[in-house]
Design a protein around this motif. Structure first.
Motif, short mmCIF file in Angstrom:
data_model
loop_
_atom_site.label_atom_id
_atom_site.label_comp_id
_atom_site.label_asym_id
_atom_site.label_seq_id
_atom_site.Cartn_x
_atom_site.Cartn_y
_atom_site.Cartn_z
N ASN A 126 0.83 -1.21 0.00
CA ASN A 126 0.00 0.00 0.00
C ASN A 126 0.87 1.26 0.00
OD1 ASN A 126 -2.47 -1.24 -0.16
ND2 ASN A 126 -2.71 -1.44 2.05
N GLY A 127 1.91 1.24 0.81
CA GLY A 127 2.77 2.41 0.91
C GLY A 127 3.48 2.70 -0.41
N ASP A 128 3.83 1.65 -1.11
CA ASP A 128 4.52 1.80 -2.39
C ASP A 128 3.71 2.67 -3.37
OD1 ASP A 128 6.23 1.08 -4.71
OD2 ASP A 128 4.45 -0.06 -5.28
N PRO A 247 4.66 15.90 3.06
CA PRO A 247 3.69 14.91 3.57
C PRO A 247 4.30 13.99 4.63
CG PRO A 247 4.16 14.55 1.22
CD PRO A 247 4.90 15.79 1.62
N PHE A 248 3.52 13.73 5.66
CA PHE A 248 3.99 12.92 6.79
C PHE A 248 3.05 11.71 6.94
CE2 PHE A 248 4.37 11.44 11.04
CZ PHE A 248 5.63 11.77 11.50
N TYR A 249 3.57 10.53 6.71
CA TYR A 249 2.76 9.31 6.79
C TYR A 249 3.19 8.43 7.97
CZ TYR A 249 0.54 10.17 2.32
OH TYR A 249 -0.23 10.72 1.30
N VAL A 250 2.19 7.74 8.53
CA VAL A 250 2.43 6.79 9.62
C VAL A 250 2.07 5.41 9.09
CG1 VAL A 250 1.71 6.10 11.94
CG2 VAL A 250 1.77 8.52 11.32
N THR A 306 -0.53 13.20 7.37
CA THR A 306 -1.17 13.22 6.05
C THR A 306 -2.01 11.96 5.85
OG1 THR A 306 0.86 14.28 5.29
CG2 THR A 306 -0.70 13.59 3.59
N GLY A 307 -1.49 10.83 6.34
CA GLY A 307 -2.24 9.59 6.18
C GLY A 307 -1.62 8.44 6.96
N TYR A 308 -2.42 7.40 7.16
CA TYR A 308 -1.97 6.20 7.88
C TYR A 308 -1.93 5.07 6.87
CZ TYR A 308 -3.28 9.18 11.72
OH TYR A 308 -3.36 10.25 12.57
N ILE A 309 -0.76 4.48 6.71
CA ILE A 309 -0.62 3.37 5.75
C ILE A 309 -0.85 2.09 6.54
CG2 ILE A 309 0.88 2.25 4.07
CD1 ILE A 309 2.59 4.93 4.14
N THR A 310 -1.96 1.43 6.30
CA THR A 310 -2.26 0.18 7.01
C THR A 310 -2.25 -0.97 6.00
OG1 THR A 310 -4.65 0.10 6.69
CG2 THR A 310 -3.84 1.49 8.49
N GLU A 312 -4.80 -2.66 5.26
CA GLU A 312 -6.06 -2.63 4.51
C GLU A 312 -6.04 -1.55 3.43
OE1 GLU A 312 -7.93 -5.00 5.12
OE2 GLU A 312 -7.41 -5.61 7.15
N LYS A 313 -5.64 -0.35 3.85
CA LYS A 313 -5.68 0.79 2.91
C LYS A 313 -4.89 1.95 3.50
CE LYS A 313 -9.90 2.46 5.00
NZ LYS A 313 -11.25 2.81 4.98
N ILE A 314 -4.80 3.02 2.72
CA ILE A 314 -4.21 4.25 3.27
C ILE A 314 -5.37 5.13 3.73
CG2 ILE A 314 -2.85 6.31 2.77
CD1 ILE A 314 -1.30 4.65 0.72
N ILE A 315 -5.34 5.44 5.01
CA ILE A 315 -6.40 6.30 5.55
C ILE A 315 -5.88 7.73 5.47
CG2 ILE A 315 -7.82 6.79 7.58
CD1 ILE A 315 -6.93 3.90 8.58
#
Ligand code: MRU
Length: 321
Positions: A126-128, A247-250, A306-310, A312-315
């Motif tokens: 998903n992160g890719d 952008p800052f992702y977790v 900016t978003g949460y990479i899980t 399941e999906k990117i929230i």
């Protein structure tokens, strides 16, 4: 993860014992720590032989196997090891539930570990999707295979992007006081992913100079409103990222989300020993009288994310860049 070209995991169960890569010895020596009973396993978690939220969870499920003759005592001793990472408590509750349902402890533990590895791989995939060719990415602490058994969370996204042939460059914060940036360096070196370790204090410099396109970190506990705890220093990186429109992702699996707390103020922050600051590689760098404070984590408000990479999906989150 690859070590000298061979596939390894951060921990595994073999002949009734839990084996763990001793992260206290890395990156200089590759040594294996053996936990023969639950007390050894609790020691390994508390003293950071194993560290990183998903990996602590994985160690704990095997701790429950080692202490299966007295589940109440075992769960209690494991719960007391470290307070901040949600995965530890998630994993213990998972095992209690499975044992209650009459399932074989070792099968349940093995399933948990295979599952977390698959989830990390999916986080990577998903992160890719949001990593573009040529990007320069900053990460903090070690959210790699060592911290999750395999692949990683933040580092899974980087591994998969690299696997797909994207040319990326990684800045790894050194991450005082325990220098987990050196673990990230060690993992990236093995994978031949171009990178550099930077002093924690240098992240702002690189962000301001346009040398960082994206920040991706892991998380130890995420509250319902998206506030999250991660290794100390994450908060300031998130604030500087917002200031510089980066952008800052977790990146984190569902096991890190704590649905029982509304916001970050309810997250318990572990304060660790003075020695972590005062001693590096067995060398004392501070006088005896020097008093220190040593919180191991901080909480970043969700407005910086900016978003949460899980898996399941990117929230996508609230931040307006
Ligand atoms: O204190 P540690 O090293 O166990 O810290 C936890 C972490 O590894 C990090 O905070 C990480 O970014 C989240 S867990 C993949």
């Amino acid at each position: 993860m690859k070590i000298k070209g061979k596939q390894w995991r951060a921990l595994w169960f073999e002949n009734g014992e839990l084996k763990l890569i001793d992260q206290r010895k890395l990156p200089y020596n590759l040594e294996i720590f053996t936990a023969k009973n639950v007390e050894d396993c609790a020691f390994a978690i508390k003293e950071m032989v194993v560290r990183g939220a998903p990996a602590i969870g994985a160690a704990a499920v095997y701790g429950m196997v080692l202490g299966k003759d007295n589940i109440k005592y075992t769960a209690e001793i494991l719960r007391k090891t470290r307070p901040t990472a949600n995965d530890l408590f998630f994993a213990i509750d998972y095992m209690i539930e499975k044992i209650k349902n009459g399932e074989n402890e070792l099968n349940a533990a093995n399933e948990y570990v295979e599952d977390i590895i698959n989830r990390c791989r999916r986080i990577g995939e998903n992160g890719d999707k949001i990593i573009k060719d040529g990007m320069k990415i900053l990460t903090h602490c070690n959210a790699g295979a060592l911290a999750t058994v395999d692949y990683g969370t933040a580092l899974a996204t980087i591994r998969i992007a690299h696997e797909k042939g994207k040319k990326i460059f990684v800045y790894a914060d050194e991450t005082r006081p325990r220098l987990q940036g050196l673990l990230t360096d060690w993992e990236l070196e093995e994978e031949k992913i171009p990178h550099a370790v930077i002093a924690d204090n240098a992240a702002g410099y690189f962000m301001k100079n346009g040398e960082i396109d994206m920040v991706i970190t892991g998380a130890d506990r995420i509250a319902k409103n998206g506030d999250f705890a991660n290794k100390i220093g994450t908060y300031e990186k998130a604030v500087i990222a917002k200031e510089n429109n980066i952008p800052f992702y977790v990146a984190a699996p569902i096991s890190t989300f704590d649905k029982s707390i509304e916001d970050g103020s309810q997250i318990k922050i572990e304060e660790r020993d003075r020695k972590e600051l005062a001693v590096i590689n067995e060398k004392t760098i501070m006088p005896e009288w020097t008093k220190v404070r040593n919180p191991a984590f901080d909480v970043t408000p969700s407005k910086y994310v900016t978003g949460y990479i899980t898996e399941e999906k990117i929230i996508e989150k609230l931040i307006e860049l």
